[in-house]
Motif scaffolding. Structure first.
Motif, short mmCIF file in Angstrom:
data_model
loop_
_atom_site.label_atom_id
_atom_site.label_comp_id
_atom_site.label_asym_id
_atom_site.label_seq_id
_atom_site.Cartn_x
_atom_site.Cartn_y
_atom_site.Cartn_z
N ARG A 64 4.53 14.27 -11.22
CA ARG A 64 5.11 14.42 -12.57
C ARG A 64 4.08 14.92 -13.56
NH1 ARG A 64 7.50 9.42 -11.11
NH2 ARG A 64 5.93 8.31 -12.33
N THR A 70 0.83 -1.21 0.00
CA THR A 70 0.00 0.00 0.00
C THR A 70 0.86 1.25 0.00
OG1 THR A 70 -1.73 -1.17 1.21
CG2 THR A 70 -1.81 1.24 1.22
N THR A 71 1.91 1.22 0.84
CA THR A 71 2.81 2.37 0.89
C THR A 71 3.51 2.59 -0.44
OG1 THR A 71 3.19 1.99 3.25
CG2 THR A 71 4.80 3.35 2.08
N ALA A 72 3.96 1.48 -1.07
CA ALA A 72 4.65 1.60 -2.36
C ALA A 72 3.72 2.13 -3.44
CB ALA A 72 5.22 0.25 -2.77
N VAL A 73 2.47 1.61 -3.45
CA VAL A 73 1.50 2.06 -4.46
C VAL A 73 1.17 3.54 -4.25
CG1 VAL A 73 -0.87 1.83 -5.26
CG2 VAL A 73 0.52 -0.20 -4.85
N THR A 74 0.98 3.92 -2.98
CA THR A 74 0.69 5.33 -2.68
C THR A 74 1.83 6.23 -3.11
OG1 THR A 74 -0.65 4.67 -0.77
CG2 THR A 74 0.10 6.96 -0.86
N ALA A 75 3.05 5.80 -2.83
CA ALA A 75 4.21 6.60 -3.24
C ALA A 75 4.30 6.72 -4.75
CB ALA A 75 5.49 5.99 -2.68
N ALA A 76 4.02 5.59 -5.46
CA ALA A 76 4.08 5.62 -6.93
C ALA A 76 3.01 6.53 -7.51
CB ALA A 76 3.92 4.20 -7.48
N VAL A 77 1.80 6.45 -6.95
CA VAL A 77 0.71 7.30 -7.43
C VAL A 77 1.02 8.77 -7.16
CG1 VAL A 77 -1.72 7.92 -7.11
CG2 VAL A 77 -1.05 5.52 -7.26
N THR A 78 1.53 9.05 -5.96
CA THR A 78 1.89 10.42 -5.61
C THR A 78 2.97 10.96 -6.54
OG1 THR A 78 1.33 10.02 -3.29
CG2 THR A 78 2.72 11.93 -3.77
N ALA A 79 3.97 10.12 -6.83
CA ALA A 79 5.04 10.55 -7.73
C ALA A 79 4.50 10.81 -9.13
CB ALA A 79 6.14 9.49 -7.77
N TRP A 80 3.58 9.93 -9.60
CA TRP A 80 3.01 10.11 -10.94
C TRP A 80 2.18 11.39 -11.00
CZ3 TRP A 80 -1.92 10.68 -12.84
CH2 TRP A 80 -2.05 10.62 -14.23
#
Length: 371
Positions: free
Chosen positions: A26, A13-23
């Motif tokens: 960008r 969940t943390t990884a997905v949240t971080a990826a979505v936030t980064a996207w």
């Protein structure tokens, strides 16, 4: 058991949240960067459509807004050349398409033949992809639409859109190359300024981890450096292709020559941060004068980053950093003689970095006096 079983879920969940936030970050950055180009192209396309309708009496003058949009969505430094290439391709495509329509009529076979013919004619003089593409598209539209409009009317429609795009991009809405260069230099210099401040703090705390993080921050800042180098090239194009650029030619040349060493500041900062990390990892104590040197050099780089357009940036308050050229000159005198290995290496790299920083500023005594 329940706590351990939920850990993988929490990590995912943390990884997905971080990826979505980064996207999202960008995507937001891309939208901010493209908003001006998109808005400029949309407004110019609307004006081109209305102007072609009024001047040519066309109910649907599609070539005018197409030419405007294609010309104005490129980077500022290449819009002029792009507009000329587009106009060349459209002119050839319209001429070939009109000729094909008059000779062979319209149909699926004629469309393919017209596209190929238009692109072959362009290839006789240029194989630029934009010119080839526009010749093919213009031929396709002329033959495929097979409207009663004359070829000259189509051609004038494309010329209206292209000339309007040239007027907007080269005269009315051309960006300031000086401002582009200063903003890019500011972003590129903030990375080593912040990293050097972290290196100085790491020396004070004896934290190899903090110094290592500064190394990674400098490596991650290569994007800002690449943007600066691209912007310098764009500014060089603008001073030769736009009216505003010609007025700023001397200023852009001065800034380009003075700030061209930013990439060396980045490289020297990486070496310095790595040396400090190795020294702190081995538990060595760094002499106080070298620690102060890193602190003052970080302050000097930050002063340049705050106003890269100023020849010798100074802090607003008396308690702020000294004039940057004084900091650089003093640190350039730091020599490795009589020091331990890591300290000697640090002193040598501090010396080189100080010389790189000195190249970014104009010493006060060398500044021209007002006439």
């Amino acid at each position: 058991m329940s706590t351990r079983s939920s850990d993988p879920v929490s990590s995912v969940t943390t990884a997905v949240t971080a990826a979505v936030t980064a996207w999202v970050g960008r995507a937001g950055g891309r939208l901010r960067d493209g908003a001006w180009r998109i808005g400029l192209a949309a407004v110019t396309a609307t004006v081109a459509w209305a102007l072609a309708q009024h001047l040519l009496g066309q109910p649907a003058p599609i070539f005018a807004p197409i030419a405007a949009v294609v010309c104005l969505t490129d980077a500022p430094g290449t819009r002029g050349r792009r507009a000329l290439r587009l106009l060349a391709g459209v002119c050839v495509g319209v001429a070939v398409g009109e000729l094909a329509t008059r000779v062979t009529g319209s149909g699926w076979l004629q469309v393919g033949a017209a596209v190929a013919a238009g692109m072959f004619v362009v290839a006789l003089g240029s194989i630029n992809s934009l010119t080839l593409l526009q010749a093919g598209i213009a031929s396709l539209l002329v033959v495929g639409l097979a409207s009663p409009q004359s070829g000259w009317t189509r051609l004038f429609s494309a010329v209206i859109g292209g000339v309007l795009a040239l007027l907007v991009s080269q005269v009315l809405a051309s960006p300031s190359p000086t401002r582009l260069l200063v903003v890019a230099a500011r972003d590129a210099l903030r990375v080593p300024a912040d990293a050097l401040a972290e290196v100085a703090a790491a020396l004070r705390e004896g934290s190899a981890t903090r110094a290592g993080a500064a190394v990674e921050a400098l490596r991650g800042g290569q994007g800002a450096l690449a943007t600066f180098l691209d912007t310098r090239s764009t500014a060089g194009s603008l001073v030769t292709t736009t009216l505003r650029g010609r007025r700023e030619r001397a200023r852009v040349a001065e800034l380009g020559a003075r700030l061209g060493g930013i990439e060396y500041v980045h490289a020297s900062s990486v070496l310095l941060a790595r040396t400090v990390t190795e020294a702190l990892t081995s538990g060595d104590d760094t002499p106080e004068h070298l620690v102060r040197g890193v602190e003052e050099l970080a302050a000097g780089v930050r002063a340049v980053a705050a106003d890269p357009g100023a020849p010798d940036p100074r802090a607003d308050d008396p308690a702020g950093p000294r004039p940057t050229h004084e900091i650089a000159d003093e640190l350039a005198a730091t020599r490795p003689g009589g020091l331990a290995d890591h300290d000697a290496q640090l002193a040598a790299q501090l010396h080189l970095l100080a010389l790189d920083v000195a190249a970014l500023v104009t010493p006060a005594e060398a500044a021209p006096s007002p006439s």
